[in-house]
Design a protein around this motif. Structure first.
Motif, mmCIF file in Angstrom:
data_model
loop_
_atom_site.group_PDB
_atom_site.id
_atom_site.type_symbol
_atom_site.label_atom_id
_atom_site.label_comp_id
_atom_site.label_asym_id
_atom_site.label_seq_id
_atom_site.Cartn_x
_atom_site.Cartn_y
_atom_site.Cartn_z
ATOM 1 N N ARG A 85 -11.274 -22.457 -0.136
ATOM 2 C CA ARG A 85 -10.593 -21.019 -0.710
ATOM 3 C C ARG A 85 -10.949 -19.598 -0.151
ATOM 4 N NH1 ARG A 85 -8.475 -20.342 -6.464
ATOM 5 N NH2 ARG A 85 -6.666 -19.887 -5.369
ATOM 6 N N PHE A 86 -11.479 -19.788 1.223
ATOM 7 C CA PHE A 86 -11.877 -18.753 1.875
ATOM 8 C C PHE A 86 -10.788 -17.634 2.159
ATOM 9 C CE2 PHE A 86 -13.112 -15.830 5.496
ATOM 10 C CZ PHE A 86 -14.066 -15.158 5.082
ATOM 11 N N TYR A 87 -9.694 -18.537 2.038
ATOM 12 C CA TYR A 87 -8.336 -17.660 2.489
ATOM 13 C C TYR A 87 -8.258 -16.420 1.443
ATOM 14 C CZ TYR A 87 -6.492 -20.760 -1.137
ATOM 15 O OH TYR A 87 -6.423 -21.279 -2.120
ATOM 16 N N LEU A 88 -8.821 -16.409 0.402
ATOM 17 C CA LEU A 88 -8.785 -15.430 -0.591
ATOM 18 C C LEU A 88 -9.270 -13.867 0.073
ATOM 19 C CD1 LEU A 88 -9.969 -17.075 -3.953
ATOM 20 C CD2 LEU A 88 -7.408 -16.553 -3.134
ATOM 21 N N ALA A 89 -10.084 -14.305 1.282
ATOM 22 C CA ALA A 89 -10.799 -12.921 1.549
ATOM 23 C C ALA A 89 -9.761 -12.568 2.912
ATOM 24 C CB ALA A 89 -11.890 -13.396 1.894
ATOM 25 N N PHE A 90 -8.735 -13.300 3.284
ATOM 26 C CA PHE A 90 -7.996 -12.793 4.550
ATOM 27 C C PHE A 90 -7.307 -11.364 4.262
ATOM 28 C CE2 PHE A 90 -6.877 -17.327 6.142
ATOM 29 C CZ PHE A 90 -8.380 -17.622 6.358
ATOM 30 N N LYS A 91 -7.058 -11.260 3.199
ATOM 31 C CA LYS A 91 -6.151 -9.722 2.793
ATOM 32 C C LYS A 91 -6.885 -8.648 3.129
ATOM 33 C CE LYS A 91 -2.944 -7.241 -0.182
ATOM 34 N NZ LYS A 91 -2.402 -7.392 -1.523
ATOM 35 N N ASP A 92 -8.164 -8.811 2.458
ATOM 36 C CA ASP A 92 -9.093 -7.591 2.656
ATOM 37 C C ASP A 92 -9.684 -7.528 3.900
ATOM 38 O OD1 ASP A 92 -8.734 -6.920 -0.179
ATOM 39 O OD2 ASP A 92 -10.407 -8.098 -0.820
ATOM 40 N N PHE A 115 -2.361 -23.839 0.939
ATOM 41 C CA PHE A 115 -2.656 -24.301 2.048
ATOM 42 C C PHE A 115 -1.305 -24.331 2.836
ATOM 43 C CE2 PHE A 115 -6.628 -26.711 -0.045
ATOM 44 C CZ PHE A 115 -7.399 -25.824 0.554
ATOM 45 N N ARG A 116 -0.501 -24.932 2.336
ATOM 46 C CA ARG A 116 0.806 -25.028 2.925
ATOM 47 C C ARG A 116 1.189 -23.773 3.585
ATOM 48 N NH1 ARG A 116 2.162 -28.964 -1.258
ATOM 49 N NH2 ARG A 116 3.198 -27.259 -2.319
ATOM 50 N N ALA A 117 0.962 -22.684 3.034
ATOM 51 C CA ALA A 117 1.534 -21.309 3.471
ATOM 52 C C ALA A 117 0.663 -20.780 4.510
ATOM 53 C CB ALA A 117 1.354 -20.416 2.262
ATOM 54 N N LEU A 118 -0.487 -21.168 4.853
ATOM 55 C CA LEU A 118 -1.446 -20.746 6.056
ATOM 56 C C LEU A 118 -0.743 -20.812 7.202
ATOM 57 C CD1 LEU A 118 -4.897 -22.247 4.776
ATOM 58 C CD2 LEU A 118 -3.886 -19.684 4.568
ATOM 59 N N PRO A 119 -0.892 -19.790 8.273
ATOM 60 C CA PRO A 119 -0.346 -19.967 9.478
ATOM 61 C C PRO A 119 -1.080 -20.471 10.496
ATOM 62 C CG PRO A 119 -0.935 -17.794 8.954
ATOM 63 C CD PRO A 119 -1.293 -18.639 7.873
ATOM 64 N N ILE A 120 -2.335 -21.016 10.354
ATOM 65 C CA ILE A 120 -3.577 -21.038 11.026
ATOM 66 C C ILE A 120 -3.704 -22.502 11.132
ATOM 67 C CG2 ILE A 120 -4.867 -18.828 11.012
ATOM 68 C CD1 ILE A 120 -6.554 -20.317 8.869
ATOM 69 N N PRO A 121 -4.240 -23.351 12.224
ATOM 70 C CA PRO A 121 -4.617 -24.794 12.047
ATOM 71 C C PRO A 121 -5.408 -24.943 10.851
ATOM 72 C CG PRO A 121 -4.910 -23.657 14.054
ATOM 73 C CD PRO A 121 -4.597 -22.805 13.221
ATOM 74 N N THR A 122 -4.723 -25.895 10.033
ATOM 75 C CA THR A 122 -5.721 -26.277 8.790
ATOM 76 C C THR A 122 -5.635 -27.816 8.816
ATOM 77 O OG1 THR A 122 -4.229 -24.700 7.700
ATOM 78 C CG2 THR A 122 -5.254 -26.420 6.205
ATOM 79 N N PHE A 123 -6.978 -28.068 8.325
ATOM 80 C CA PHE A 123 -7.576 -29.485 8.324
ATOM 81 C C PHE A 123 -7.847 -30.168 6.856
ATOM 82 C CE2 PHE A 123 -8.542 -27.447 12.367
ATOM 83 C CZ PHE A 123 -8.407 -28.440 13.202
ATOM 84 N N VAL A 124 -7.087 -30.957 6.381
ATOM 85 C CA VAL A 124 -7.501 -31.680 5.207
ATOM 86 C C VAL A 124 -7.922 -33.174 5.343
ATOM 87 C CG1 VAL A 124 -5.876 -29.942 4.143
ATOM 88 C CG2 VAL A 124 -4.888 -32.320 4.744
ATOM 89 N N ILE A 132 -0.144 -32.683 0.320
ATOM 90 C CA ILE A 132 0.065 -31.745 1.555
ATOM 91 C C ILE A 132 0.902 -32.786 2.508
ATOM 92 C CG2 ILE A 132 -0.515 -30.271 3.193
ATOM 93 C CD1 ILE A 132 -2.515 -29.287 1.792
ATOM 94 N N LYS A 133 2.267 -32.433 2.746
ATOM 95 C CA LYS A 133 2.931 -33.339 3.959
ATOM 96 C C LYS A 133 2.631 -32.642 5.077
ATOM 97 C CE LYS A 133 4.952 -35.551 0.546
ATOM 98 N NZ LYS A 133 4.066 -37.001 0.248
ATOM 99 N N PRO A 134 2.989 -33.674 6.308
ATOM 100 C CA PRO A 134 2.620 -33.240 7.401
ATOM 101 C C PRO A 134 3.504 -31.797 8.068
ATOM 102 C CG PRO A 134 3.389 -35.376 7.510
ATOM 103 C CD PRO A 134 3.637 -34.838 6.082
ATOM 104 N N ALA A 135 2.824 -30.836 8.955
ATOM 105 C CA ALA A 135 3.215 -29.802 9.379
ATOM 106 C C ALA A 135 2.645 -29.598 10.810
ATOM 107 C CB ALA A 135 3.019 -28.542 8.413
ATOM 108 N N ASP A 136 3.498 -28.628 11.693
ATOM 109 C CA ASP A 136 2.901 -28.759 12.961
ATOM 110 C C ASP A 136 1.277 -28.199 12.956
ATOM 111 O OD1 ASP A 136 5.105 -29.298 13.903
ATOM 112 O OD2 ASP A 136 6.005 -27.323 14.136
#
Length: 267
Positions: A85-92, A115-124, A132-136
């Motif tokens: 959940r480090f994405y919680l820090a992105f806004k600040d 996770f689905r909303a992240l615009p960066i390469p995401t690894f699960v 989480i279904k496939p995405a680019d």
């Protein structure tokens, strides 16, 4: 440490039966984790990442409270690996990590929408496909609790080592990084209990940089620090053998496996 090592490795003889059972389980998982169309797509995307950062430096960002004492703005132009959940820090921060990684079932299940909303390469983890279904930008990693070891091929099978940080180390190795810097890996938790057991948070989270990280009602697993240390030792030796290194710049961290360095001297 010795007690934990005996629990997870195939020797002595008392552990051999469990070891062979683990091998059979892994063998039964192999067809789906290798031949499924979703995994095939991820395998090809992962192969394209191999050695793309040869000789470079990256930072693996843990999520410990010490991050509140770490000037993260210095990492704006550095390759960074965020976890869970480090994405919680992105806004600040005003910027995101280069990639984000999560392999724990409970985290993926409860944070799938984020996770689905992240615009960066995401690894699960491959197990995470049920949420989480496939995405680019999505990559499925075949991670496992079984058969301990440091695995250099992230397109294949990786050992989890009881911590997502260990998976990040194997992924960074696969991508070719020469130096990995750890921050926020405090290796210390205020919440106590049986390792790997599932608990439900009853209030603000004292174990991470944000009180909402595993906030009230969040289900999570207590850490297995002994097994993590064994995994970290494997990572240290694998990097060292190849002329690479992992260093620990965590402010006040309790981990003693890696050489300590001063964060401000690096960035």
């Amino acid at each position: 440490m010795k007690k934990a090592l005996l629990k997870i490795l195939p020797e002595p003889a008392a552990n051999r039966l469990r070891y062979f059972k683990d091998r059979l389980t892994t063998a039964s998982e192999w067809p789906n984790a290798t031949l499924h169309p979703w995994r095939r797509q991820s395998i090809e995307k992962l192969k394209a990442l191999e050695n793309t950062h040869l000789g470079e430096q990256c930072v693996i960002i843990g999520n410990g409270p010490s991050l509140k004492e770490t000037d993260l703005t210095k990492l704006r132009n550095v390759f960074t690996v965020g976890m869970n959940r480090f994405y919680l820090a992105f806004k600040d921060l005003g910027f995101s990590t280069s990639i984000l990684l999560s392999v724990n079932n409970l985290v993926i299940e409860q944070c799938a929408e984020d996770f689905r909303a992240l615009p960066i390469p995401t690894f699960v983890s491959w197990r995470g496909r049920q949420w989480i279904k496939p995405a680019d930008n999505l990559h499925y990693l075949y991670t496992s609790y079984l058969l301990p070891g440091f695995y250099a091929n992230a397109a294949g099978r990786l050992w989890e080592g009881a911590t997502v940080t260990y998976v990040a180390m194997q992924l960074a190795y696969f991508m070719g990084f020469k130096q990995v810097v750890l921050i926020g890996v405090d290796h210390s938790f205020a919440t106590k209990g049986t390792p790997n057991s599932t608990v439900v948070s009853t209030g603000d989270d004292p174990n991470h940089f944000n009180p909402a990280y595993f906030g009230k009602g969040f289900r999570w697993q207590l850490p297995d620090l002994e097994t993590s240390e064994i995994a970290y030792t494997m990572a240290r030796e694998a990097y060292k053998k190849d002329g690479r290194e992992i260093v620990d710049a965590t402010v006040g961290g309790k981990l003693t496996v890696f050489p300590k360095v001063n964060y401000d001297s690096l960035f």
